[in-house]
Scaffold this motif. Sequence first.
Motif, PDB file in Angstrom:
ATOM      1  N   PHE A  16       0.818  -1.219   0.000  1.00 49.12           N
ATOM      2  CA  PHE A  16       0.000   0.000   0.000  1.00 49.12           C
ATOM      3  C   PHE A  16       0.853   1.270   0.000  1.00 49.12           C
ATOM      4  O   PHE A  16       0.538   2.227  -0.711  1.00 49.12           O
ATOM      5  N   PHE A  17       1.931   1.278   0.772  1.00 41.73           N
ATOM      6  CA  PHE A  17       2.696   2.516   0.933  1.00 41.73           C
ATOM      7  C   PHE A  17       3.889   2.653  -0.019  1.00 41.73           C
ATOM      8  O   PHE A  17       4.303   3.767  -0.328  1.00 41.73           O
ATOM      9  N   ILE A  18       4.474   1.540  -0.468  1.00 48.03           N
ATOM     10  CA  ILE A  18       5.652   1.672  -1.357  1.00 48.03           C
ATOM     11  C   ILE A  18       5.621   0.682  -2.534  1.00 48.03           C
ATOM     12  O   ILE A  18       6.667   0.368  -3.115  1.00 48.03           O
ATOM     13  N   ALA A  19       4.416   0.230  -2.884  1.00 53.31           N
ATOM     14  CA  ALA A  19       4.229  -0.624  -4.076  1.00 53.31           C
ATOM     15  C   ALA A  19       5.169  -1.826  -4.093  1.00 53.31           C
ATOM     16  O   ALA A  19       5.633  -2.238  -5.167  1.00 53.31           O
ATOM     17  N   ASN A  20       5.437  -2.363  -2.918  1.00 56.61           N
ATOM     18  CA  ASN A  20       6.274  -3.574  -2.797  1.00 56.61           C
ATOM     19  C   ASN A  20       7.666  -3.426  -3.411  1.00 56.61           C
ATOM     20  O   ASN A  20       8.244  -4.409  -3.866  1.00 56.61           O
ATOM     21  N   ARG A  21       8.179  -2.210  -3.468  1.00 52.84           N
ATOM     22  CA  ARG A  21       9.512  -1.925  -4.044  1.00 52.84           C
ATOM     23  C   ARG A  21       9.657  -2.554  -5.432  1.00 52.84           C
ATOM     24  O   ARG A  21      10.652  -3.217  -5.728  1.00 52.84           O
ATOM     25  N   SER A  22       8.677  -2.322  -6.284  1.00 59.63           N
ATOM     26  CA  SER A  22       8.668  -3.057  -7.553  1.00 59.63           C
ATOM     27  C   SER A  22       8.555  -2.165  -8.788  1.00 59.63           C
ATOM     28  O   SER A  22       8.375  -2.659  -9.888  1.00 59.63           O
ATOM     29  N   LEU A  23       8.662  -0.849  -8.612  1.00 54.95           N
ATOM     30  CA  LEU A  23       8.418   0.027  -9.756  1.00 54.95           C
ATOM     31  C   LEU A  23       9.663   0.198 -10.630  1.00 54.95           C
ATOM     32  O   LEU A  23      10.788   0.187 -10.138  1.00 54.95           O
ATOM     33  N   GLY A  24       9.411   0.368 -11.918  1.00 54.39           N
ATOM     34  CA  GLY A  24      10.490   0.593 -12.867  1.00 54.39           C
ATOM     35  C   GLY A  24      10.915   2.053 -12.908  1.00 54.39           C
ATOM     36  O   GLY A  24      10.332   2.901 -12.218  1.00 54.39           O
ATOM     37  N   VAL A  76       9.300  12.675  -0.932  1.00 54.36           N
ATOM     38  CA  VAL A  76      10.314  12.352  -1.945  1.00 54.36           C
ATOM     39  C   VAL A  76      11.351  11.367  -1.388  1.00 54.36           C
ATOM     40  O   VAL A  76      11.845  10.504  -2.109  1.00 54.36           O
ATOM     41  N   PHE A  77      11.653  11.478  -0.116  1.00 48.54           N
ATOM     42  CA  PHE A  77      12.573  10.513   0.523  1.00 48.54           C
ATOM     43  C   PHE A  77      12.022   9.089   0.350  1.00 48.54           C
ATOM     44  O   PHE A  77      12.750   8.161   0.006  1.00 48.54           O
ATOM     45  N   GLN A  78      10.728   8.960   0.554  1.00 43.35           N
ATOM     46  CA  GLN A  78      10.094   7.636   0.445  1.00 43.35           C
ATOM     47  C   GLN A  78      10.115   7.113  -0.995  1.00 43.35           C
ATOM     48  O   GLN A  78      10.071   5.898  -1.212  1.00 43.35           O
ATOM     49  N   ARG A  79      10.201   8.022  -1.971  1.00 44.99           N
ATOM     50  CA  ARG A  79      10.269   7.591  -3.374  1.00 44.99           C
ATOM     51  C   ARG A  79      11.540   6.763  -3.638  1.00 44.99           C
ATOM     52  O   ARG A  79      11.616   6.027  -4.619  1.00 44.99           O
ATOM     53  N   LEU A  80      12.544   6.921  -2.772  1.00 39.78           N
ATOM     54  CA  LEU A  80      13.772   6.145  -2.946  1.00 39.78           C
ATOM     55  C   LEU A  80      13.573   4.674  -2.584  1.00 39.78           C
ATOM     56  O   LEU A  80      14.413   3.840  -2.909  1.00 39.78           O
ATOM     57  N   PHE A  81      12.469   4.367  -1.908  1.00 38.59           N
ATOM     58  CA  PHE A  81      12.228   2.968  -1.509  1.00 38.59           C
ATOM     59  C   PHE A  81      11.499   2.173  -2.599  1.00 38.59           C
ATOM     60  O   PHE A  81      11.398   0.963  -2.507  1.00 38.59           O
ATOM     61  N   ILE A  82      10.927   2.866  -3.585  1.00 40.09           N
ATOM     62  CA  ILE A  82       9.928   2.196  -4.438  1.00 40.09           C
ATOM     63  C   ILE A  82      10.492   1.514  -5.676  1.00 40.09           C
ATOM     64  O   ILE A  82       9.803   0.709  -6.288  1.00 40.09           O
ATOM     65  N   VAL A  83      11.744   1.829  -6.038  1.00 37.94           N
ATOM     66  CA  VAL A  83      12.269   1.254  -7.284  1.00 37.94           C
ATOM     67  C   VAL A  83      12.737  -0.180  -7.063  1.00 37.94           C
ATOM     68  O   VAL A  83      13.122  -0.563  -5.963  1.00 37.94           O
ATOM     69  N   LYS A  84      12.733  -0.970  -8.146  1.00 39.75           N
ATOM     70  CA  LYS A  84      12.946  -2.405  -7.989  1.00 39.75           C
ATOM     71  C   LYS A  84      14.415  -2.813  -7.920  1.00 39.75           C
ATOM     72  O   LYS A  84      14.736  -3.835  -7.329  1.00 39.75           O
TER      73      LYS A  84
END
Lengths: 49, 448
Positions: free
Chosen positions: B31-39, B241-249
């Motif tokens: 829910f919060f970081i898309a399972n760290r799976s984004l491209g 924006v800090f949290q955006r660093l968690f979302i990439v795969k």
Amino acid sequence: MRLDGIVVVLLMLLPFAFPKIPNILTFIYWNVISLAYLFYIAIKRWEFV
Amino acid sequence: MFELPLILLIYIVIGTAIAFYSRRARSQEEFFIANRSLGSVVSALTYAATTYSAFMMVGLVGLTYATGVGALGFELLYLVGTLFLLSYYGPKIWKFAKDYKVVSPAEFLKFRYGIETAKLASVICLIALIPYTSAQLIGVALLLETVGIEFFYGIVIAAFLIASWAFIGGLRGVALTDAFQGVIMLTAAFTIVFYVLNTVDLSKVEKLGEMLYVPNRFWSYERFASLVVPWFFFALTNPQVFQRLFIVKDERSLKRMVIYFGTFGFLYTLLVVVLGLSLKILTVEGSFPLITDRDKVTPELLTRVPQLLSIFVSLSILMAAVTTANSIILSLSSMVSRDLVSEKGFLIGRMSVVLLTMFVAFFASQRFQYIVELSVLSSTILLCQLPLIIGFFHWKRGGKISGISTLIAGFTTSITIAILFPKFVLGSVVTVIVASAVYILASLVEKR
């Protein structure tokens, strides 16, 4: 710490020392430095440790 | 103007469809970081859309119009600062978050400074980001006023969009809607700039006089520093924006995300500043009225361009505000869920999306100060976290007491200056100095 951050900040502050002439030099300078830094981080190796 | 409601409706339907398509959350991590799976592309666009808000097309156009090229320096120095921080700290933060399953931004601090520090950081983020998020709603409402929608209803429309997509789709929904909106934001900026450039005689640019260099009457050294310092560290101190660093795969996607974001940011900044300078040239030439309230420059422009273009740009500004605000709300909700109440699921976090949005909408309806000052005050308050984040990587000492005392000292300093010395422009610099000094002193005396 890397030095590139300090260098690019100093370069970005340089227009404060430019002659006070109303032309687009400052505008172009800031764009060139920013674009050059973007290019630099794109080609440099990143450390994942 | 009857077309805008129709286009708004289409926009709402598309965004809601994307949010429903993204609805697959079964865990906090999803829910919060898309399972760290984004491209990289979606991550870059959500990073850009989250970072670049209504401030750009409303606040920065007006700031450039009123003060000149210094606005470009301020915004590009923010951009190169962000690129530096993301290229240096981004990989470390991404890896740590992945290895230790960090979900909320404040949770990052917990590992070094304890849960109390993480809770306090969450509360400070909640307090600080209310004005920043409210500024987005004010920007939208001011804009919608120009097309006949009352300020209050503009706030209501924006609040509905902010809460609903984050509530339905979580981070995946927010990221995908951000990506779609980010493309439209950039396209709209290109379109209106080229439209305005067709009417401007750029050879007259030198008539702008002192607006073409720094320092000038507005861009003193002190004012430049006061605006640059909080924005320079935005990538580390602002949770959304800090949290955006968690979302990439993976590592490759992270690097590409930063490069694509930098490209977006450079183009968007350039377009916005060119627009502001062009309008000023038109004013000097007598083709555009002199606007004294700088937040009204873009709204005035939109009354003077073809209706379809006006709608397109208005929509892009609405999108810029929504993408920033819902990312903030979702990030704050993750801190409520993970750090403040420590729930197992994400029900409270999800409900927080609605409650926080309602609170922000109320704050926006009170209309405080200019948009720029509101936004910068938020970032100044958040600077109290900076020594803790930098110290996390470079300073071995310090724990719970250092964490709490640094946050309290920095927060108190920023608020005190804003209230008691509102004309003092170096509040952000003083905040960093005080917070850093307290951090170093406390960590030297604290037993680990």
